[in-house]
Scaffold this motif. Sequence first.
Motif, mmCIF file in Angstrom:
data_model
loop_
_atom_site.group_PDB
_atom_site.id
_atom_site.type_symbol
_atom_site.label_atom_id
_atom_site.label_comp_id
_atom_site.label_asym_id
_atom_site.label_seq_id
_atom_site.Cartn_x
_atom_site.Cartn_y
_atom_site.Cartn_z
ATOM 1 N N LYS A 298 38.415 43.813 40.519
ATOM 2 C CA LYS A 298 38.465 45.222 40.862
ATOM 3 C C LYS A 298 37.085 45.645 41.233
ATOM 4 C CE LYS A 298 42.530 46.606 37.900
ATOM 5 N NZ LYS A 298 42.971 45.256 37.483
ATOM 6 N N TRP A 299 36.775 45.927 42.591
ATOM 7 C CA TRP A 299 35.647 46.286 42.904
ATOM 8 C C TRP A 299 35.378 47.917 43.198
ATOM 9 C CZ3 TRP A 299 37.807 41.799 44.093
ATOM 10 C CH2 TRP A 299 37.362 40.681 43.657
ATOM 11 N N LYS A 300 33.933 48.353 43.061
ATOM 12 C CA LYS A 300 33.698 49.536 43.213
ATOM 13 C C LYS A 300 33.983 49.964 44.829
ATOM 14 C CE LYS A 300 30.150 51.064 40.618
ATOM 15 N NZ LYS A 300 28.483 51.314 40.781
ATOM 16 N N LYS B 292 39.110 24.041 34.590
ATOM 17 C CA LYS B 292 38.065 24.958 34.305
ATOM 18 C C LYS B 292 38.904 26.036 33.266
ATOM 19 C CE LYS B 292 34.997 25.513 37.997
ATOM 20 N NZ LYS B 292 34.162 26.510 38.878
ATOM 21 N N ILE B 293 37.925 26.015 32.282
ATOM 22 C CA ILE B 293 38.716 27.113 30.955
ATOM 23 C C ILE B 293 37.584 28.024 30.870
ATOM 24 C CG2 ILE B 293 39.310 27.004 28.542
ATOM 25 C CD1 ILE B 293 40.114 24.049 28.994
ATOM 26 N N PHE B 294 38.010 29.335 31.209
ATOM 27 C CA PHE B 294 37.112 30.285 31.001
ATOM 28 C C PHE B 294 37.444 31.214 29.486
ATOM 29 C CE2 PHE B 294 37.576 29.484 35.416
ATOM 30 C CZ PHE B 294 36.344 29.251 35.947
ATOM 31 N N LYS B 295 36.436 31.539 29.325
ATOM 32 C CA LYS B 295 36.633 32.674 28.090
ATOM 33 C C LYS B 295 36.959 34.107 28.724
ATOM 34 C CE LYS B 295 34.406 34.711 24.231
ATOM 35 N NZ LYS B 295 33.085 34.975 23.738
ATOM 36 N N MET B 296 37.866 34.682 28.469
ATOM 37 C CA MET B 296 38.081 36.017 29.324
ATOM 38 C C MET B 296 37.098 36.889 29.302
ATOM 39 S SD MET B 296 40.816 38.979 27.988
ATOM 40 C CE MET B 296 39.885 40.707 28.187
ATOM 41 N N LEU B 297 36.342 37.358 30.315
ATOM 42 C CA LEU B 297 35.203 38.091 30.449
ATOM 43 C C LEU B 297 35.769 39.693 29.924
ATOM 44 C CD1 LEU B 297 33.107 37.184 33.580
ATOM 45 C CD2 LEU B 297 32.282 36.913 31.165
ATOM 46 N N PRO B 298 35.061 40.123 28.908
ATOM 47 C CA PRO B 298 35.435 41.591 28.641
ATOM 48 C C PRO B 298 34.779 42.504 29.538
ATOM 49 C CG PRO B 298 33.950 40.951 27.040
ATOM 50 C CD PRO B 298 34.308 39.773 28.076
ATOM 51 N N ILE B 299 34.728 42.248 30.941
ATOM 52 C CA ILE B 299 34.056 43.207 31.822
ATOM 53 C C ILE B 299 34.852 44.631 32.162
ATOM 54 C CG2 ILE B 299 33.378 43.471 34.339
ATOM 55 C CD1 ILE B 299 32.240 40.832 34.336
ATOM 56 N N LEU B 300 35.906 44.498 32.366
ATOM 57 C CA LEU B 300 36.767 45.508 32.644
ATOM 58 C C LEU B 300 37.650 46.237 31.447
ATOM 59 C CD1 LEU B 300 37.423 44.514 36.322
ATOM 60 C CD2 LEU B 300 35.884 46.173 35.599
ATOM 61 N N THR B 301 37.808 45.061 30.656
ATOM 62 C CA THR B 301 38.600 45.702 29.524
ATOM 63 C C THR B 301 38.417 44.678 28.345
ATOM 64 O OG1 THR B 301 40.979 46.037 28.300
ATOM 65 C CG2 THR B 301 40.604 44.198 30.144
ATOM 66 N N GLU B 302 38.483 45.222 27.066
ATOM 67 C CA GLU B 302 38.095 44.235 25.937
ATOM 68 C C GLU B 302 39.224 43.945 25.381
ATOM 69 O OE1 GLU B 302 35.073 45.609 23.281
ATOM 70 O OE2 GLU B 302 33.627 45.839 24.747
ATOM 71 N N GLY C 233 31.187 45.899 34.103
ATOM 72 C CA GLY C 233 31.337 46.212 35.594
ATOM 73 C C GLY C 233 30.217 45.031 36.131
ATOM 74 N N TYR C 234 30.222 45.506 37.557
ATOM 75 C CA TYR C 234 29.318 44.552 38.371
ATOM 76 C C TYR C 234 28.005 45.254 38.855
ATOM 77 C CZ TYR C 234 33.674 42.026 38.531
ATOM 78 O OH TYR C 234 34.823 41.156 38.093
ATOM 79 N N ASP C 235 26.787 44.364 39.361
ATOM 80 C CA ASP C 235 25.935 45.004 40.119
ATOM 81 C C ASP C 235 26.120 44.694 41.506
ATOM 82 O OD1 ASP C 235 24.904 45.797 38.074
ATOM 83 O OD2 ASP C 235 23.763 43.946 37.348
ATOM 84 N N TYR C 236 25.876 45.464 42.617
ATOM 85 C CA TYR C 236 26.091 45.183 43.881
ATOM 86 C C TYR C 236 24.631 45.130 44.837
ATOM 87 C CZ TYR C 236 30.793 46.207 42.600
ATOM 88 O OH TYR C 236 32.017 46.378 42.189
ATOM 89 N N SER C 237 24.504 44.267 45.863
ATOM 90 C CA SER C 237 23.696 44.449 47.075
ATOM 91 C C SER C 237 24.359 45.329 47.611
ATOM 92 C CB SER C 237 23.671 43.141 47.363
ATOM 93 O OG SER C 237 24.692 42.788 48.527
#
Length: 293
Positions: free
Chosen positions: A24-26, A192-202, A255-259
């Motif tokens: 989900k990007w800005k 590949k096993i990822f830990k869920m990133l709490p970027i957009l929801t915890e 969230g994310y940082d963008y160029s």
Amino acid sequence: MTNLVVNWHITEACNYQCFYCFAKWKKNENRELIHDNEKVLKLVKEVSLLPMIINQVHGTNFTGIRLNLVGGETFLYKQKILGIIKEAKKYHFELSAITNGTVLDDELIKIIGNEFLSIGFSVDSLNKNTNKEIGRTVKNMPMDADEILKKINLLRTLSPNIEIKINTVINELNKLEDFNSFITKASPTKWKIFKMLPILTEENSINNDDFYNFINRHTKFKKIIYSENNDEMTHSYLMIDPLGRFFQNNELLHGYDYSQSILQIGVETAVKQIKFNIHKFAKRANLMPIISL
Ligand code: SF4
């Protein structure tokens, strides 16, 4: 030959609705590049310049690009993805992709078998109810692990050397699952096993103990498991969003940082606008020998 891996999230659209979805990007006034053929051609050309630029800045020795196509669901817009594959091949990019597998028909499977170095399937749960709870359903039908296995087998029949990967995101809902039988059958070269990133929801996020407990219950696959916790994932990918901007996970994981747009300012300026940690990248890509850390 060492290729620089660039992840291009070509679309945010997906036929699943995972609650933790990172795709989900800005938005701004622009449409996703994938819908404009001319912009796609320009972006692929800009990406082809990246090895030279990164080598100059970081003293590395990349000789080409591996374009990793990701989504949303990468293969949702079939004709668009076929156009990207054709263009990438002109620049001799290696190709790989991540998919949830749902829209792969015989034609796509054949093209992937012929043109791709590797293909990763996202499989978070083997349990129908858990898949429903996560949001991995199409028209209320949950992901079916046997269907994924059938597609993997077909790909291997067509292309015995293709690398099959499985990606699994661990969260509160699947942290206790047993993947041993599925991984034995799928026999991927990487899991590949990822830990869920709490970027957009915890919601349903887990702690490190939960994450490592999951890994420890699957130690018989330790040779193929590549696990990444949140710190290892931050700033360690070159990632392009559907609007053609580099982006990175925000350091505070919000969230994310963008160029700015790569097409507007050129890839050389754009790549300098985001934080890219070559050391983490090298560690993750097993590129240690060519980089002094
Ligand atoms: S399959 Fe991937 S892109 Fe689709 S909803 Fe789930 S996390 Fe998002």
